[in-house]
Motif scaffolding. Structure first.
Motif, PDB file in Angstrom:
ATOM      1  N   SER A  78      44.356  33.010  23.679  1.00  0.00           N
ATOM      2  CA  SER A  78      45.404  32.655  24.636  1.00  0.00           C
ATOM      3  C   SER A  78      45.812  33.865  25.472  1.00  0.00           C
ATOM      4  N   TYR A  79      45.810  35.074  24.891  1.00  0.00           N
ATOM      5  CA  TYR A  79      46.124  36.262  25.685  1.00  0.00           C
ATOM      6  C   TYR A  79      45.011  36.553  26.693  1.00  0.00           C
ATOM      7  N   ASP A  80      43.771  36.379  26.268  1.00  0.00           N
ATOM      8  CA  ASP A  80      42.665  36.574  27.202  1.00  0.00           C
ATOM      9  C   ASP A  80      42.756  35.561  28.359  1.00  0.00           C
ATOM     10  N   GLU A  81      43.052  34.335  27.985  1.00  0.00           N
ATOM     11  CA  GLU A  81      43.194  33.289  29.007  1.00  0.00           C
ATOM     12  C   GLU A  81      44.378  33.588  29.926  1.00  0.00           C
ATOM     13  N   ALA A  82      45.471  34.074  29.350  1.00  0.00           N
ATOM     14  CA  ALA A  82      46.654  34.413  30.163  1.00  0.00           C
ATOM     15  C   ALA A  82      46.318  35.540  31.129  1.00  0.00           C
ATOM     16  N   ALA A  83      45.594  36.532  30.673  1.00  0.00           N
ATOM     17  CA  ALA A  83      45.214  37.646  31.561  1.00  0.00           C
ATOM     18  C   ALA A  83      44.321  37.137  32.692  1.00  0.00           C
ATOM     19  N   ARG A  84      43.419  36.240  32.378  1.00  0.00           N
ATOM     20  CA  ARG A  84      42.541  35.678  33.403  1.00  0.00           C
ATOM     21  C   ARG A  84      43.354  34.876  34.426  1.00  0.00           C
ATOM     22  N   LEU A  85      44.339  34.095  33.925  1.00  0.00           N
ATOM     23  CA  LEU A  85      45.172  33.294  34.838  1.00  0.00           C
ATOM     24  C   LEU A  85      46.026  34.179  35.733  1.00  0.00           C
ATOM     25  N   VAL A  86      46.514  35.323  35.187  1.00  0.00           N
ATOM     26  CA  VAL A  86      47.303  36.248  36.019  1.00  0.00           C
ATOM     27  C   VAL A  86      46.426  36.774  37.142  1.00  0.00           C
ATOM     28  N   ASP A  87      45.160  37.084  36.825  1.00  0.00           N
ATOM     29  CA  ASP A  87      44.241  37.540  37.866  1.00  0.00           C
ATOM     30  C   ASP A  87      44.051  36.479  38.950  1.00  0.00           C
ATOM     31  N   LEU A  88      44.139  35.217  38.549  1.00  0.00           N
ATOM     32  CA  LEU A  88      43.978  34.120  39.506  1.00  0.00           C
ATOM     33  C   LEU A  88      45.273  33.801  40.253  1.00  0.00           C
ATOM     34  N   GLY A  89      46.390  34.485  39.862  1.00  0.00           N
ATOM     35  CA  GLY A  89      47.646  34.307  40.579  1.00  0.00           C
ATOM     36  C   GLY A  89      48.652  33.407  39.886  1.00  0.00           C
ATOM     37  N   ALA A  90      48.470  33.104  38.607  1.00  0.00           N
ATOM     38  CA  ALA A  90      49.417  32.239  37.902  1.00  0.00           C
ATOM     39  C   ALA A  90      50.722  32.982  37.667  1.00  0.00           C
TER      40      ALA A  90
END
Length: 131
Positions: A91-103
């Motif tokens: 979930s942290y990896d996914e959260a970091a990826r989503l932040v990169d996408l602008g979430a």
């Protein structure tokens, strides 16, 4: 009666005495040599026993080292598997990826199932790395 000339017999007597002393000395040397051989044989056998004990110990230690290496390899595999299957890490990896996408933080909380402070931390870390 004839008289014995002791001066003529003296060299023969000294020669005989020297031969007797030489034989006694030779006999003593043989005894000493046999004792030394026995001591040498005993030390050789003791050294052989010690060498056998040391080599047996080395083999035992070698087997233990191999077993410990095998166990260490198994534990590393288990640890790697646990890291890969850790739901929080995913979930942290996914959260970091989503932040990169602008979430934003709300999206992170809803999508990844993490708390607000965790989402804020992931967002702040990713923004700091980007800067």
């Amino acid at each position: 009666m004839t008289s014995i000339d002791w001066t003529a017999l003296a060299p023969w007597g000294l020669t005989l005495a020297a031969l007797l002393l030489l034989m006694v000395h030779s006999f003593q040397n043989r005894l000493q040599l046999s004792k030394l051989r026995a001591q040498l044989r005993e030390r050789n056998e003791a050294t052989g026993r010690e060498l056998h004990a040391v080599s047996s110990s080395s083999l035992g230690v070698g087997h233990r080292v191999v077993a410990c290496e095998r166990q260490l390899h198994e534990l590393r595999s288990i640890q790697d598997e646990m890291r890969q299957n850790d739901p929080l890490r995913v979930s942290y990896d996914e959260a970091a990826r989503l932040v990169d996408l602008g979430a934003d933080i709300e999206d992170l909380m809803n999508t990844c199932g993490i708390s607000r402070p965790e989402a804020e931390l992931v967002s702040a870390l990713k923004k700091r790395k980007a800067a």
